[in-house]
Design a protein around this motif. Structure first.
Motif, short mmCIF file in Angstrom:
data_model
loop_
_atom_site.label_atom_id
_atom_site.label_comp_id
_atom_site.label_asym_id
_atom_site.label_seq_id
_atom_site.Cartn_x
_atom_site.Cartn_y
_atom_site.Cartn_z
N ALA A 156 79.23 45.27 139.89
CA ALA A 156 78.80 45.95 141.11
C ALA A 156 79.14 45.07 142.33
CB ALA A 156 77.31 46.22 141.04
N PRO A 157 79.44 45.67 143.49
CA PRO A 157 79.53 47.11 143.70
C PRO A 157 80.89 47.65 143.26
CG PRO A 157 79.97 45.99 145.76
CD PRO A 157 79.66 44.91 144.75
N CYS A 158 80.88 48.74 142.53
CA CYS A 158 82.11 49.40 142.09
C CYS A 158 81.84 50.90 142.10
CB CYS A 158 82.50 48.94 140.70
SG CYS A 158 83.85 49.89 139.94
N SER A 159 82.67 51.65 142.80
CA SER A 159 82.42 53.08 142.96
C SER A 159 82.52 53.83 141.64
CB SER A 159 83.39 53.67 143.98
OG SER A 159 84.73 53.34 143.64
N VAL A 160 83.40 53.38 140.73
CA VAL A 160 83.52 54.04 139.43
C VAL A 160 82.29 53.74 138.58
CG1 VAL A 160 84.84 54.16 137.27
CG2 VAL A 160 86.03 54.11 139.47
N ARG A 161 81.82 52.50 138.63
CA ARG A 161 80.58 52.16 137.93
C ARG A 161 79.44 53.02 138.44
NH1 ARG A 161 75.93 49.55 138.68
NH2 ARG A 161 75.03 48.34 136.93
N GLU A 162 79.32 53.14 139.77
CA GLU A 162 78.26 53.96 140.36
C GLU A 162 78.37 55.41 139.92
OE1 GLU A 162 76.46 55.07 144.81
OE2 GLU A 162 78.22 53.78 144.60
N MET A 163 79.59 55.93 139.89
CA MET A 163 79.82 57.30 139.45
C MET A 163 79.35 57.49 138.01
SD MET A 163 83.53 59.24 139.14
CE MET A 163 84.08 58.16 137.79
N ALA A 164 79.66 56.52 137.15
CA ALA A 164 79.32 56.62 135.74
C ALA A 164 77.81 56.57 135.51
CB ALA A 164 80.01 55.51 134.96
N VAL A 165 77.15 55.58 136.10
CA VAL A 165 75.71 55.43 135.83
C VAL A 165 74.91 56.56 136.48
CG1 VAL A 165 75.93 52.94 135.52
CG2 VAL A 165 75.34 53.84 137.78
N GLN A 166 75.38 57.08 137.61
CA GLN A 166 74.69 58.22 138.22
C GLN A 166 74.77 59.44 137.30
OE1 GLN A 166 76.25 58.91 142.16
NE2 GLN A 166 74.99 57.31 143.10
N ALA A 167 75.94 59.66 136.68
CA ALA A 167 76.11 60.79 135.76
C ALA A 167 75.19 60.63 134.55
CB ALA A 167 77.56 60.89 135.32
N LEU A 168 75.09 59.41 134.02
CA LEU A 168 74.23 59.16 132.86
C LEU A 168 72.75 59.32 133.22
CD1 LEU A 168 76.03 56.09 131.27
CD2 LEU A 168 76.04 58.44 130.42
N ASP A 169 72.36 58.78 134.38
CA ASP A 169 70.96 58.89 134.80
C ASP A 169 70.57 60.35 135.05
OD1 ASP A 169 70.69 56.16 134.64
OD2 ASP A 169 70.93 55.80 136.80
N LYS A 170 71.48 61.11 135.65
CA LYS A 170 71.19 62.53 135.92
C LYS A 170 71.02 63.29 134.62
CE LYS A 170 72.85 66.50 138.60
NZ LYS A 170 73.92 67.01 139.50
N ALA A 171 71.79 62.91 133.60
CA ALA A 171 71.71 63.57 132.29
C ALA A 171 70.61 62.97 131.42
CB ALA A 171 73.05 63.46 131.56
N ARG A 172 69.89 61.96 131.96
CA ARG A 172 68.82 61.27 131.24
C ARG A 172 69.33 60.65 129.94
NH1 ARG A 172 63.46 65.16 132.20
NH2 ARG A 172 63.58 65.13 134.50
N GLN A 173 70.52 60.08 130.04
CA GLN A 173 71.12 59.38 128.92
C GLN A 173 70.86 57.88 129.10
OE1 GLN A 173 73.07 60.01 125.94
NE2 GLN A 173 72.64 57.81 125.82
#
Length: 283
Positions: A186-203
Motif C-alpha cells: 500500500a498504497p496501490c490502486s489495484v490492491r485497493e480495488m481487490a480488497v474492496q471487492a472482497l470486503d463488499k462480498a464479505r470474503q
C-alpha cells in the motif's frame, strides 16, 4: 529490375510482428486498408503470397517466413543509411505502470527498436500513482498507466485491462479460511480495488505476501503461495483465473491510458508503435 517500396516492407514487418493489420495501421498512423494495399503491392512485386489471412488470425505463409528476416535487415539498412549524416538521436523517457507490462516486455522493446533504431529510450516502471507524479514534475516524456478515476483529463485509451484472481492451477483454498492474497504494498490502486471487492462480498482475506511489483507478486502466485488480482493479459504464464471456481467477486476492468504532451513527429510515432504493440498482446 524489381524495386521494393520501403513503406510496404515496413508494413509487412509490422503485421508479422503484431499479428494484426489493425495494430500495424495504428503503429503507422494510417488506415487498415492502406496497410492492406501496401502489402498487396509488395506481394505483387515479389510474386509471392506473404501472409495467410482469416477473419480472426494473420500468420506468415511459407514464403513470408522466408522473407521476413531479409525484410527486417532491409529496414535496418534503410535506417542506417538515413542516419549516415549524423542524425541526432532522440531520447524518450517513458514511465509505465508495473501492472501493465509482464513477460511481453522484451517484445515491446524489440518492436520499439525496430520501428526507430535511432531512438534512445529510458523506461521507468513503477506504480501508476508514482508514474503520474513523475510526469507532472516534468521528468517523463510520456506515461502509460491504469485509470482508476476520472479526475485526470485528456490522454489516449490504449486498451481496457481485464483483471482476474490469478493463481497457480494447484493452488488450494480451505473453505471457511481467509483467502490467501499476494499484493503490492500500500498504497496501490489495484490492491485497493481487490480488497474492496472482497470486503463488499464479505470474503475474509489475509495478506501472506507483499511484493515490490508485479514481477514479485507473479512469482508468489506461480509458486502457489497465494491468489493475486492481476491483469489477465500480463499474469504469469500457466496461471489461471480461479475466481469463478472459488466464487470470488468479479473485478472491474480498468482503462490503460497514454499521457504525453509531446508533439514532435518522431516521438509521437514511437508512442503510437508502443501503444499498438501493447494492444497486440490481447489479440
Amino acid at each position: 529490375m524489381k524495386t521494393l517500396d520501403i513503406d510496404s516492407v515496413r508494413a509487412f514487418v509490422l503485421v508479422a510482428d503484431l499479428k494484426s493489420f489493425t495494430r500495424a495501421a495504428e503503429a503507422m498512423d494510417t488506415t487498415q486498408s492502406a496497410v492492406s494495399l501496401k502489402i498487396k503491392r509488395l506481394e505483387d512485386t515479389l510474386g509471392r503470397r506473404l501472409l495467410e489471412r482469416t477473419p480472426r488470425t494473420v500468420r506468415l505463409s511459407v514464403d513470408g517466413d522466408d522473407f521476413v528476416g531479409r525484410a527486417r535487415s532491409l529496414i535496418e539498412a534503410h535506417q542506417e543509411a538515413l542516419g549516415s549524416f549524423g542524425v541526432e538521436r532522440r531520447r524518450l523517457v517513458i514511465g509505465i505502470s508495473h501492472h501493465i507490462v509482464g513477460a511481453e516486455l522484451p517484445i515491446l522493446l524489440r518492436q520499439m527498436n525496430r520501428s526507430d533504431p535511432t531512438l534512445s529510450m529510458e523506461l521507468r516502471i513503477a506504480s501508476s500513482q508514482d508514474v503520474l507524479i513523475e510526469l507532472d514534475a516534468g521528468r517523463l516524456d510520456a506515461a502509460i498507466v491504469l485509470r482508476h478515476d476520472s479526475r485526470r483529463r485528456g490522454g489516449d485509451v490504449v486498451l481496457d485491462e481485464a483483471f482476474g484472481w490469478m493463481a497457480a492451477p494447484d493452488f488450494t483454498h480451505v473453505p471457511g479460511q481467509p483467502l490467501r492474497l499476494a499484493t503490492q504494498a500500500a498504497p496501490c490502486s489495484v490492491r485497493e480495488m481487490a480488497v474492496q471487492a472482497l470486503d463488499k462480498a464479505r470474503q475474509p482475506w489475509t495478506e501472506v505476501f507483499v511484493g515490490g511489483g508485479t514481477m514479485t507478486i507473479g512469482a508468489a502466485v506461480s509458486a502457489g503461495l497465494a491468489v493475486a488480482a492481476l491483469g489477465r493479459r500480463v499474469a504469469p504464464p500457466g496461471t489461471i483465473d480461479i475466481g469463478p471456481q472459488l466464487g470470488l467477486p468479479a473485478l472491474p476492468t480498468r482503462q490503460v491510458m497514454l499521457y504525453s504532451a509531446l508533439v514532435d513527429r518522431q516521438a509521437r510515432s514511437a508512442l503510437k508503435t508502443l501503444a499498438a504493440a501493447i494492444r497486440s498482446t490481447i489479440d
